[in-house]
Structure formats: structure tokens, C-alpha cells
Design a protein around this motif. Structure first.
Motif, mmCIF file in Angstrom:
data_model
loop_
_atom_site.group_PDB
_atom_site.id
_atom_site.type_symbol
_atom_site.label_atom_id
_atom_site.label_comp_id
_atom_site.label_asym_id
_atom_site.label_seq_id
_atom_site.Cartn_x
_atom_site.Cartn_y
_atom_site.Cartn_z
ATOM 1 N N GLY A 231 0.804 -1.214 0.000
ATOM 2 C CA GLY A 231 0.000 0.000 0.000
ATOM 3 C C GLY A 231 0.837 1.264 0.000
ATOM 4 O O GLY A 231 0.554 2.214 -0.737
ATOM 5 N N SER A 232 1.878 1.299 0.813
ATOM 6 C CA SER A 232 2.712 2.500 0.885
ATOM 7 C C SER A 232 3.566 2.661 -0.372
ATOM 8 O O SER A 232 3.809 3.789 -0.827
ATOM 9 C CB SER A 232 3.605 2.441 2.129
ATOM 10 N N MET A 233 4.010 1.549 -0.953
ATOM 11 C CA MET A 233 4.804 1.619 -2.179
ATOM 12 C C MET A 233 3.981 2.223 -3.319
ATOM 13 O O MET A 233 4.463 3.084 -4.078
ATOM 14 C CB MET A 233 5.268 0.211 -2.573
ATOM 15 N N GLU A 234 2.737 1.803 -3.425
ATOM 16 C CA GLU A 234 1.888 2.290 -4.515
ATOM 17 C C GLU A 234 1.666 3.792 -4.413
ATOM 18 O O GLU A 234 1.891 4.544 -5.373
ATOM 19 C CB GLU A 234 0.551 1.542 -4.497
ATOM 20 N N LEU A 235 1.205 4.255 -3.259
ATOM 21 C CA LEU A 235 0.884 5.675 -3.129
ATOM 22 C C LEU A 235 2.140 6.538 -3.172
ATOM 23 O O LEU A 235 2.140 7.614 -3.780
ATOM 24 C CB LEU A 235 0.108 5.917 -1.841
ATOM 25 N N THR A 236 3.229 6.064 -2.570
ATOM 26 C CA THR A 236 4.468 6.832 -2.586
ATOM 27 C C THR A 236 4.994 6.998 -4.004
ATOM 28 O O THR A 236 5.481 8.072 -4.386
ATOM 29 C CB THR A 236 5.532 6.148 -1.710
ATOM 30 N N THR A 237 4.888 5.950 -4.805
ATOM 31 C CA THR A 237 5.376 6.022 -6.189
ATOM 32 C C THR A 237 4.554 7.013 -7.006
ATOM 33 O O THR A 237 5.103 7.786 -7.803
ATOM 34 C CB THR A 237 5.337 4.633 -6.835
ATOM 35 N N VAL A 238 3.241 6.998 -6.814
ATOM 36 C CA VAL A 238 2.385 7.967 -7.509
ATOM 37 C C VAL A 238 2.748 9.387 -7.092
ATOM 38 O O VAL A 238 2.888 10.294 -7.934
ATOM 39 C CB VAL A 238 0.898 7.676 -7.221
ATOM 40 N N ALA A 359 -2.777 4.856 3.706
ATOM 41 C CA ALA A 359 -3.108 6.000 4.561
ATOM 42 C C ALA A 359 -1.841 6.644 5.124
ATOM 43 O O ALA A 359 -1.698 7.876 5.133
ATOM 44 C CB ALA A 359 -4.030 5.554 5.689
ATOM 45 N N LEU A 360 -0.904 5.815 5.593
ATOM 46 C CA LEU A 360 0.345 6.354 6.137
ATOM 47 C C LEU A 360 1.150 7.073 5.065
ATOM 48 O O LEU A 360 1.696 8.156 5.292
ATOM 49 C CB LEU A 360 1.169 5.213 6.742
ATOM 50 N N ALA A 361 1.210 6.466 3.880
ATOM 51 C CA ALA A 361 1.986 7.067 2.800
ATOM 52 C C ALA A 361 1.373 8.393 2.357
ATOM 53 O O ALA A 361 2.094 9.329 1.988
ATOM 54 C CB ALA A 361 2.070 6.105 1.616
ATOM 55 N N GLY A 362 0.042 8.479 2.387
ATOM 56 C CA GLY A 362 -0.614 9.728 2.039
ATOM 57 C C GLY A 362 -0.227 10.848 2.995
ATOM 58 O O GLY A 362 0.038 11.984 2.575
ATOM 59 N N ALA A 363 -0.181 10.517 4.286
ATOM 60 C CA ALA A 363 0.204 11.527 5.276
ATOM 61 C C ALA A 363 1.657 11.948 5.094
ATOM 62 O O ALA A 363 1.994 13.150 5.177
ATOM 63 C CB ALA A 363 -0.013 10.967 6.676
ATOM 64 N N VAL A 364 2.533 10.986 4.822
ATOM 65 C CA VAL A 364 3.947 11.313 4.623
ATOM 66 C C VAL A 364 4.125 12.160 3.370
ATOM 67 O O VAL A 364 4.903 13.122 3.351
ATOM 68 C CB VAL A 364 4.788 10.022 4.530
ATOM 69 N N ALA A 365 3.408 11.828 2.300
ATOM 70 C CA ALA A 365 3.535 12.573 1.046
ATOM 71 C C ALA A 365 3.131 14.031 1.209
ATOM 72 O O ALA A 365 3.666 14.916 0.532
ATOM 73 C CB ALA A 365 2.688 11.912 -0.042
ATOM 74 N N GLU A 366 2.202 14.281 2.130
ATOM 75 C CA GLU A 366 1.722 15.653 2.327
ATOM 76 C C GLU A 366 2.675 16.491 3.179
ATOM 77 O O GLU A 366 2.706 17.712 3.051
ATOM 78 C CB GLU A 366 0.351 15.622 3.014
ATOM 79 N N HIS A 367 3.450 15.842 4.040
ATOM 80 C CA HIS A 367 4.231 16.604 5.020
ATOM 81 C C HIS A 367 5.737 16.394 4.908
ATOM 82 O O HIS A 367 6.492 16.933 5.719
ATOM 83 C CB HIS A 367 3.783 16.233 6.442
ATOM 84 N N ALA A 368 6.189 15.609 3.937
ATOM 85 C CA ALA A 368 7.622 15.347 3.818
ATOM 86 C C ALA A 368 8.030 15.449 2.351
ATOM 87 O O ALA A 368 7.206 15.689 1.472
ATOM 88 C CB ALA A 368 7.963 13.970 4.383
#
Length: 416
Positions: A231-238, A359-368
Motif C-alpha cells: 500500500g505505501s509503495m503504490e501511493l508513494t510512487t504515484v 493511509a500512512l503514505a498519504g500523510a507522509v507525502a503531504e508533510h515530507a
């Protein structure tokens, strides 16, 4: 390679249930993307699309083991047919609610009600386990083949869904997924000659939870962490591709992950296991944890999309051996009367992990920074390794053999 896998289909009916199951699994891989595109286009909200999708994942994670228990109790066909027909009702209801502009809560209700989808991948693996119960080498080959089919669906389904949704209509992806999914499940159920027989249940005895098996608890937690990886790999890559102004490339990058896993799964099936399943599982999780450092290095180091793509392909090769051996362990550790439920529990763990990881990756993408999200899959893989190492004594199969030599070897699980 083709000759080795062709021998799996020497038994009558194997090709038929494999093709039918492939249709149903392709549909399942299409619905996620199709739902997001449909709701974002018709309702103008990615947030709504994400939360509706999450509601379906949550109820599906609960419903899948319950359906698996019914399958173990009453048989694949007797459960798959009514479950498929039932699921078609809220599925169609969702489409009608979107079309009619119904309130948002109706979308949550309809999609959450689609919780009775049978685990066709688990059922297919249960058929292979039954057909080749006396041939560990063939079971290993079959589990590797099934994992490759899963990855093939992950590669092809989102592309097909996007083409349908963008060139035909936003509803086209969901409608196609519903039709081919229902048809595939019903055709799968119709293949009765390869269906595993029901295991005996003591009269009047209550069937306990499959989580009473310590090894399944270890595998569930490991698969939960592995789901976070996916899940985190998918959203982080996008998010990473979007930050570089190359968002359309994200689909291809994710296809490389699935492609690496598909190739690794097919090659892994050709190897003769020379260690016990528990040891192979630990080695697979270790390889996954090490290989996931590559996209982390590429993302944090700003290596660019070509190098990131190569890193993602390499990282993908570490997931298939882990998944293949994990499913083999479930087949060996679980009693036959709870095999489908046990596999459904494991898949539910992956589903929950995917949702949490996204969900975790979405939060990281917004703030990091754009590459910081790759710490999540790397960390989740390390956590999976710690769990597997801590519970390794529960992954020992009674009577397991160290080497598999073709068809002459006795079954790995000696006490079923």
C-alpha cells in the motif's frame, strides 16, 4: 519453463478452473482503480473515492474469512454461487446510486455490503493442494504459478480499467469488472471435478478459530506488514512521479514492481526447494527487506525515474518468493477442514495492511519530501522480518523434508 508449468495441467479440469479464476481475479484488481475514477469523475472528490474504497476494504477483510469458513464447511460451489449472486446486488446498487445522484452515505452502504466476495485465489490454491497432495514439488510449482497470475492481474487490470474509464465512460470499468467477475466466479464454481472434497467435522463439535494455530498468527502479522509494503509503495510512487511532473508514468513504475514479482514467481517455481518451508519463508522475507532498500536509496537520493524504475523492479522480485512460501506454509500448517478459512485470514491481513500503508503514505507525502515515503515500505519489510524471526519456531512443519525430489517425495505435512 513452459514445459515445467505445462505438467501442472496434465490433470483434467485444471485449465478450466484456472482460466475461470483468472477472470474473477482480474475483476477484483480492476475495481479499485475503476471505483476511484468513477467517483472522482461523477462526484468530483478523490477524498470521497478514497473513503468509500476504504469502507469496502474494511468489510471485505471481515467478510473474507467468514466466507472461507463457509467454503470449508459446505464446499466451494455451494458457497461461491450464492455469494456471487448476492454481491451483484449491492454492486449494481452502487452504480445506480452514483447515476441517480443519491446521498454519499448510500455509496458507503452499497460498497461496504459487497463483503461476500469469495477468495478465488485461495480456492484455486486449495484445488492445487488437493490435486497434488502427494507431490510437494508440484504444489510448490502451482503456488508459484498462482502468485505469477496474481501479479499479472495487478499489471494488466489497472491499465484495462483506466482505458475503459477514460475512453468509454467513467462507469465502464466498474461494469466490466462486475460482469467478468461474476461470470468468472460462476464458471469457477461449475468446475466440480477439481473441487476439493469436504473434510470431516466431528459431530456436534465447534470449529475454533484458525488463529489457534500459532504459525498462522505469525504469518498473519507478517502478511499484515507486507500489505503495508504494497500500500505505501503504490501511493508513494504515484506521489513521487507527480512531484516530478510525471504522474502518468506512475502506472508504468508500479507495473515494474508487479513485473519483477511475476518473473521472480515463475523462476522460483522452477527451483527445487532444498530447505524446510519455514526456513525458505525467513529467507524470502529477508530478501524482501534488503531489496526494498533500493527504491529507498533511489527516492531519497533523487536518482530520477529510470533508476527508480530499475530499483522498483528489483524490489518486486523479493515479494513473490515470500508470498509463495507463505501460502505453502498455510497449506502445511492448517488442517484440511480449515484451509480456505486460513488462507482467507492471511489475505485479509494483506488487505488491511494495504489500506493502512496507503493511509500512512498519504500523510507522509503531504508533510515530507517526495522520496521520504519510501521509508515506509522499507520499514514495513524490516518489521515483517522481525516478526518472522521472532515466530520462527512456530513455522516448523511436522515431518517436513529438506529436499524435494520430483514426484517421488512424500508430502511435507505428515500429520494431516
Amino acid at each position: 519453463m513452459l514445459a515445467s508449468y505445462r505438467r501442472l495441467f496434465a490433470l483434467p479440469g485444471t485449465a478450466a478452473f484456472t482460466l475461470a479464476g483468472l477472470l474473477a481475479r482480474l475483476s477484483m484488481s480492476m475495481t479499485g482503480v475503476s471505483l476511484v475514477v468513477l467517483l472522482s469523475e461523477r462526484r468530483g472528490s478523490y477524498a470521497l473515492a478514497g473513503t468509500v474504497s476504504a469502507a469496502g476494504l474494511a468489510t471485505g477483510a471481515i467478510g473474507m474469512p467468514l466466507i472461507g469458513r463457509l467454503v470449508d464447511r459446505y464446499g466451494q460451489a455451494r458457497v461461491t454461487v450464492p455469494a456471487t449472486l448476492y454481491n451483484a446486488v449491492p454492486f449494481a446498487g452502487l452504480l445506480l446510486c452514483v447515476r441517480a445522484g443519491a446521498p454519499d452515505w448510500t455509496l458507503y452502504a452499497c460498497w461496504a455490503a459487497c463483503a461476500a466476495a469469495p477468495n478465488l485465489g485461495g480456492m484455486a490454491r486449495a484445488r492445487w493442494a488437493h490435486l497434488y497432495r502427494a507431490d510437494p514439488a508440484a504444489r510448490h510449482l502451482a503456488n508459484s504459478f498462482e502468485q505469477a497470475l496474481d501479479e499479472l492481474c495487478f499489471m494488466a487490470a489497472p491499465v484495462l480499467a483506466m482505458v475503459l474509464c477514460t475512453t468509454v465512460a467513467p462507469e465502464a470499468g466498474m461494469i466490466t469488472a462486475g460482469v467478468i467477475g461474476s461470470a468468472g466466479a460462476l464458471l469457477f464454481a461449475a468446475q466440480r471435478r477439481t473441487e476439493p472434497p469436504l473434510a470431516g467435522h466431528p459431530a456436534g463439535a465447534r470449529q475454533g478459530s484458525p488463529l489457534r494455530v500459532p504459525g498462522l498468527r505469525v504469518l498473519l502479522l507478517t502478511f499484515l506488514a507486507t500489505g503495508v509494503v504494497f500500500g505505501s509503495m503504490e501511493l508513494t510512487t504515484v506521489a513521487y512521479a507527480d512531484s516530478l511532473g510525471q504522474k502518468p508514468v506512475a502506472g508504468g513504475l508500479l507495473g515494474l514492481v508487479a513485473g519483477g514479482s511475476c518473473v521472480a514467481g515463475l523462476v522460483f517455481g522452477l527451483l527445487r526447494p532444498r530447505r524446510a518451508p519455514g526456513v525458505r519463508f525467513l529467507l524470502g522475507v529477508s530478501a524482501m527487506a534488503v531489496l526494498l532498500l533500493l527504491p529507498l536509496a533511489a527516492g531519497v537520493g533523487g536518482a530520477g525515474l529510470p533508476l527508480l524504475g530499475a530499483a522498483l523492479f528489483a524490489a518486486g522480485t523479493g515479494t513473490a518468493p515470500t508470498m509463495v512460501t507463505g501460502m505453502t506454509l498455510i497449506q502445511e500448517l492448517m488442517p484440511q477442514r480449515q484451509l480456505n478459512e486460513g488462507m482467507a485470514v492471511a489475505v485479509s491481513g494483506i488487505v488491511v495492511g494495504i489500506s493502512a500503508g496507503a493511509a500512512l503514505a498519504g500523510a507522509v507525502a503531504e508533510h515530507a519530501g517526495p522520496g521520504a515515503g519510501y521509508w515506509l515500505p522499507a520499514g514495513a519489510a524490516a518489521l515483517a522480518l522481525l516478526i518472522a524471526v521472532a515466530g520462527r519456531r512456530h513455522l516448523r512443519v511436522p515431518g517436513a523434508t529438506a529436499v524435494v525430489r520430483g514426484n517421488s517425495e512424500q508430502p511435507v505435512g505428515a500429520t494431516r
